[in-house]
Design a protein around this motif. Structure first.
Motif, mmCIF file in Angstrom:
data_model
loop_
_atom_site.group_PDB
_atom_site.id
_atom_site.type_symbol
_atom_site.label_atom_id
_atom_site.label_comp_id
_atom_site.label_asym_id
_atom_site.label_seq_id
_atom_site.Cartn_x
_atom_site.Cartn_y
_atom_site.Cartn_z
ATOM 1 N N MET A 17 -52.675 96.956 71.122
ATOM 2 C CA MET A 17 -51.223 97.037 71.280
ATOM 3 C C MET A 17 -50.821 96.522 72.666
ATOM 4 O O MET A 17 -51.425 96.881 73.671
ATOM 5 C CB MET A 17 -50.759 98.495 71.122
ATOM 6 C CG MET A 17 -49.264 98.677 71.254
ATOM 7 S SD MET A 17 -48.781 100.397 71.008
ATOM 8 C CE MET A 17 -47.029 100.278 71.355
ATOM 9 N N THR A 18 -49.832 95.651 72.706
ATOM 10 C CA THR A 18 -49.371 95.081 73.964
ATOM 11 C C THR A 18 -48.632 96.128 74.789
ATOM 12 O O THR A 18 -47.777 96.848 74.260
ATOM 13 C CB THR A 18 -48.434 93.886 73.697
ATOM 14 O OG1 THR A 18 -49.125 92.912 72.924
ATOM 15 C CG2 THR A 18 -47.976 93.263 75.009
ATOM 16 N N THR A 19 -48.979 96.210 76.063
ATOM 17 C CA THR A 19 -48.286 97.133 76.957
ATOM 18 C C THR A 19 -47.002 96.480 77.448
ATOM 19 O O THR A 19 -47.020 95.366 77.980
ATOM 20 C CB THR A 19 -49.170 97.490 78.162
ATOM 21 O OG1 THR A 19 -50.361 98.114 77.685
ATOM 22 C CG2 THR A 19 -48.447 98.442 79.102
ATOM 23 N N THR A 20 -45.892 97.167 77.276
ATOM 24 C CA THR A 20 -44.589 96.676 77.717
ATOM 25 C C THR A 20 -43.905 97.757 78.544
ATOM 26 O O THR A 20 -44.318 98.922 78.549
ATOM 27 C CB THR A 20 -43.693 96.319 76.528
ATOM 28 O OG1 THR A 20 -43.402 97.521 75.791
ATOM 29 C CG2 THR A 20 -44.359 95.304 75.602
ATOM 30 N N ASN A 21 -42.839 97.360 79.223
ATOM 31 C CA ASN A 21 -42.049 98.349 79.951
ATOM 32 C C ASN A 21 -41.488 99.399 78.997
ATOM 33 O O ASN A 21 -41.482 100.596 79.308
ATOM 34 C CB ASN A 21 -40.910 97.663 80.710
ATOM 35 C CG ASN A 21 -41.406 96.870 81.908
ATOM 36 O OD1 ASN A 21 -42.245 97.342 82.670
ATOM 37 N ND2 ASN A 21 -40.904 95.656 82.058
ATOM 38 N N ASP A 22 -41.037 98.960 77.847
ATOM 39 C CA ASP A 22 -40.464 99.903 76.878
ATOM 40 C C ASP A 22 -41.519 100.869 76.355
ATOM 41 O O ASP A 22 -41.249 102.079 76.204
ATOM 42 C CB ASP A 22 -39.834 99.140 75.710
ATOM 43 C CG ASP A 22 -38.517 98.466 76.087
ATOM 44 O OD1 ASP A 22 -37.956 98.820 77.153
ATOM 45 O OD2 ASP A 22 -38.057 97.592 75.323
ATOM 46 N N PRO A 59 -36.261 100.755 84.985
ATOM 47 C CA PRO A 59 -37.171 100.918 83.831
ATOM 48 C C PRO A 59 -38.255 99.836 83.823
ATOM 49 O O PRO A 59 -38.432 99.101 82.849
ATOM 50 C CB PRO A 59 -36.216 100.771 82.642
ATOM 51 C CG PRO A 59 -35.162 99.830 83.129
ATOM 52 C CD PRO A 59 -34.975 100.159 84.599
ATOM 53 N N ILE A 60 -38.973 99.782 84.944
ATOM 54 C CA ILE A 60 -39.984 98.742 85.152
ATOM 55 C C ILE A 60 -41.292 99.415 85.564
ATOM 56 O O ILE A 60 -41.280 100.379 86.334
ATOM 57 C CB ILE A 60 -39.524 97.764 86.256
ATOM 58 C CG1 ILE A 60 -38.319 96.940 85.765
ATOM 59 C CG2 ILE A 60 -40.658 96.843 86.705
ATOM 60 C CD1 ILE A 60 -37.657 96.138 86.855
ATOM 61 N N PHE A 61 -42.398 98.895 85.077
ATOM 62 C CA PHE A 61 -43.713 99.423 85.438
ATOM 63 C C PHE A 61 -44.521 98.311 86.100
ATOM 64 O O PHE A 61 -44.662 97.212 85.557
ATOM 65 C CB PHE A 61 -44.423 99.980 84.209
ATOM 66 C CG PHE A 61 -43.777 101.238 83.699
ATOM 67 C CD1 PHE A 61 -44.239 102.479 84.088
ATOM 68 C CD2 PHE A 61 -42.661 101.171 82.866
ATOM 69 C CE1 PHE A 61 -43.627 103.642 83.643
ATOM 70 C CE2 PHE A 61 -42.042 102.329 82.417
ATOM 71 C CZ PHE A 61 -42.518 103.571 82.813
ATOM 72 N N THR A 62 -45.048 98.608 87.264
ATOM 73 C CA THR A 62 -45.694 97.610 88.113
ATOM 74 C C THR A 62 -47.139 97.344 87.678
ATOM 75 O O THR A 62 -47.894 98.275 87.405
ATOM 76 C CB THR A 62 -45.681 98.086 89.574
ATOM 77 O OG1 THR A 62 -44.346 98.402 89.942
ATOM 78 C CG2 THR A 62 -46.236 97.029 90.507
ATOM 79 N N ALA A 63 -47.501 96.072 87.669
ATOM 80 C CA ALA A 63 -48.883 95.682 87.418
ATOM 81 C C ALA A 63 -49.580 95.335 88.727
ATOM 82 O O ALA A 63 -50.732 95.710 88.952
ATOM 83 C CB ALA A 63 -48.937 94.496 86.467
ATOM 84 N N ARG A 64 -48.888 94.617 89.604
ATOM 85 C CA ARG A 64 -49.445 94.285 90.909
ATOM 86 C C ARG A 64 -48.313 93.924 91.864
ATOM 87 O O ARG A 64 -47.168 93.705 91.427
ATOM 88 C CB ARG A 64 -50.454 93.137 90.815
ATOM 89 C CG ARG A 64 -49.895 91.822 90.330
ATOM 90 C CD ARG A 64 -51.009 90.808 90.074
ATOM 91 N NE ARG A 64 -50.485 89.523 89.609
ATOM 92 C CZ ARG A 64 -50.211 88.486 90.402
ATOM 93 N NH1 ARG A 64 -50.442 88.586 91.729
ATOM 94 N NH2 ARG A 64 -49.734 87.357 89.930
ATOM 95 N N ALA A 65 -48.648 93.876 93.145
ATOM 96 C CA ALA A 65 -47.641 93.562 94.155
ATOM 97 C C ALA A 65 -48.316 92.953 95.372
ATOM 98 O O ALA A 65 -49.472 93.251 95.672
ATOM 99 C CB ALA A 65 -46.875 94.826 94.556
ATOM 100 N N GLU A 66 -47.573 92.106 96.067
ATOM 101 C CA GLU A 66 -48.067 91.489 97.295
ATOM 102 C C GLU A 66 -46.887 91.203 98.207
ATOM 103 O O GLU A 66 -45.918 90.556 97.782
ATOM 104 C CB GLU A 66 -48.831 90.202 96.987
ATOM 105 C CG GLU A 66 -49.421 89.529 98.223
ATOM 106 C CD GLU A 66 -50.180 88.261 97.879
ATOM 107 O OE1 GLU A 66 -50.576 87.541 98.823
ATOM 108 O OE2 GLU A 66 -50.380 87.985 96.685
ATOM 109 N N ASN A 67 -46.951 91.691 99.431
ATOM 110 C CA ASN A 67 -45.915 91.513 100.437
ATOM 111 C C ASN A 67 -44.560 91.967 99.884
ATOM 112 O O ASN A 67 -44.360 93.163 99.692
ATOM 113 C CB ASN A 67 -45.876 90.077 100.960
ATOM 114 C CG ASN A 67 -45.172 89.980 102.296
ATOM 115 O OD1 ASN A 67 -44.762 90.985 102.882
ATOM 116 N ND2 ASN A 67 -45.014 88.778 102.799
#
Length: 430
Positions: free
Chosen positions: A1-6, A25-33
């Motif tokens: 099953m695809t992971t989505t924000n919803d 309503p957002i879920f973070t996968a990665r971040a930089e600066n």
């Protein structure tokens, strides 16, 4: 099953307590600066910085390397059981960085609320008094004693009943909303006349620039009057620099711009670049009023967080981030001032350093609906913003100080597009 924000939001609603809010309503996968990617691969410019936690950006290479090196040695001992040098080094650094021409000592904790509550504990122990004066619209945390100091009921203490006693509320000076420095000082005198003698008050606590309250800055003149009052009455002045600290306002601590020093200063948020660390720094004789065992906590001053904090301080020095904060602040305010000319709903653009606020009004009244609409529209366009203020009508910008100019300009371009779309659309409905 695809992971989505919803899909993650549905799981969140089923598993996470309702009292834990979430602005976007957002879920973070990665971040930089200053860039964040969500679980669906969408890219966002981050003007929120984890609520002023990421002045050095997401995963600054120097911070990341320092934490990785510490993790190779040990992750935890509890400083109160087995000490480690990095805790001492952080305290030594803060004793130098916190303003005040006097001997200082520092204690480390985990969260901003812990820092605030321990600052009050120290003030009470030193003065042998119980009362505390806090200010309208001030924010000092969500734990039970910190909530008593926080000057906003909803959402922080709504439905929880009355908070602990011995806290008295003065008015925070805000010319825009009709409270002068004289009015604020008079409100303290009313407390002395009607509620508690000065000899009952251990401390006066305030944010040099209110955070959740709307980014209103106390004037140096007001802070100097407050310092004089505290000196006259033997009251401890506590500067809550949890949000303003670690360089956000263009000096490492905002009190450096006020012409006076606090007796006790709290810090947290950006001091460790995203790792949980807080603390209090104060006059040495005041800090030593609490005996051994009276301050601390299992995770307070964790080795990983201390390593991160030492790296953050080095990054500020090497990359001249205090100068950068002022440069960013000027750049953002200049762009916002142009937007203000085009949109009458932008009632005020303000801020010290890179701690920037945009207040939205309509017909002389707070306009939280505009604020919410701009925040949502900007998110849809790829920009993450925050709101604040007693009435929820203030947009705040807390972009990492390491963000490149081109990305800041791109974010400002999105913000302008959102203002154009939202404010003009509302005018069309009238």
């Amino acid at each position: 099953m695809t992971t989505t924000n919803d899909s993650l939001m549905a799981r969140r609603q089923a598993a996470v307590a309702g009292g834990v809010g979430q602005i976007h309503p957002i879920f973070t996968a990665r971040a930089e600066n200053a860039t964040v990617w969500d679980v669906e691969g969408r890219e966002f410019i981050d003007f929120a910085g984890g609520i002023a936690v990421l002045n050095t950006g997401h995963l600054h290479p120097k911070v990341k390397a320092a934490v990785a090196a510490q993790l190779d040695n040990f992750s935890h001992t509890c400083f109160m059981v087995l000490g480690y040098e990095s805790y001492i080094q952080v305290c030594e650094k803060l004793n130098q960085l916190v303003p005040g021409d006097f001997a200082k000592k520092t204690a480390l904790f985990t969260s901003g609320s812990e820092a605030v509550e321990n600052a009050v504990k120290v003030a009470r122990a030193y003065t042998k008094r119980a009362g505390v004066i806090a200010f309208t619209s001030g924010y000092h945390g969500r734990t039970i004693a910190a909530l008593a100091l926080t000057g906003k009921v909803a959402p922080y203490s709504k439905g929880m009943g009355l908070m602990s006693a011995n806290v008295f509320r003065a008015e925070f000076p805000c010319e825009m909303h009709g409270v002068s420095d004289d009015d604020a000082m008079a409100s303290i005198e009313r407390i002395f006349k009607n509620d508690a003698e000065p000899s009952d008050i251990a401390a006066i606590i305030l944010e040099p620039v209110q955070g959740e309250g709307g980014f209103y800055a106390a004037s140096p003149a007001f802070m100097q009057r407050l310092r004089a009052l505290c000196d006259r009455e033997g009251i401890m002045l506590i500067a809550d620099e949890v949000q303003t600290g670690a360089g956000r306002t263009g000096t490492f601590f905002a009190m450096e711009q006020m012409g006076v020093s606090a007796d006790i200063t709290t810090f947290a948020k950006s001091i460790a670049g995203g790792f949980p660390l807080s603390g209090i720094t104060g006059r040495a004789q005041v800090m030593d009023a609490v005996g051994p065992g009276g301050l601390g906590g299992t995770y307070g001053g964790s080795p990983l967080a201390c390593a991160a904090a030492l790296a953050v301080i080095e990054v500020f020095e090497e990359e001249k981030l205090l100068d950068r904060a002022n440069t960013i602040g000027d750049r953002i305010k200049s762009a916002l001032n142009v937007m203000q000319v085009e949109h009458a709903q932008i009632a005020d653009v303000r801020g010290l350093g890179a701690m920037i606020a945009i207040e939205l009004m309509e017909d002389g009244k707070p306009a939280p609906h505009y604020c919410a609409q701009v925040l949502a529209d900007a998110r849809d366009r790829g920009l993450i913003l925050l709101s604040c203020g007693t009435y929820g009508n203030v947009l705040r910008i807390l972009v990492p100080l390491t963000a490149p100019d081109a990305q800041i300009d791109a974010g400002l371009g999105i913000l302008k597009a959102s203002f154009d779309a939202v404010l003009k659309a509302n005018i069309a409905l009238i």
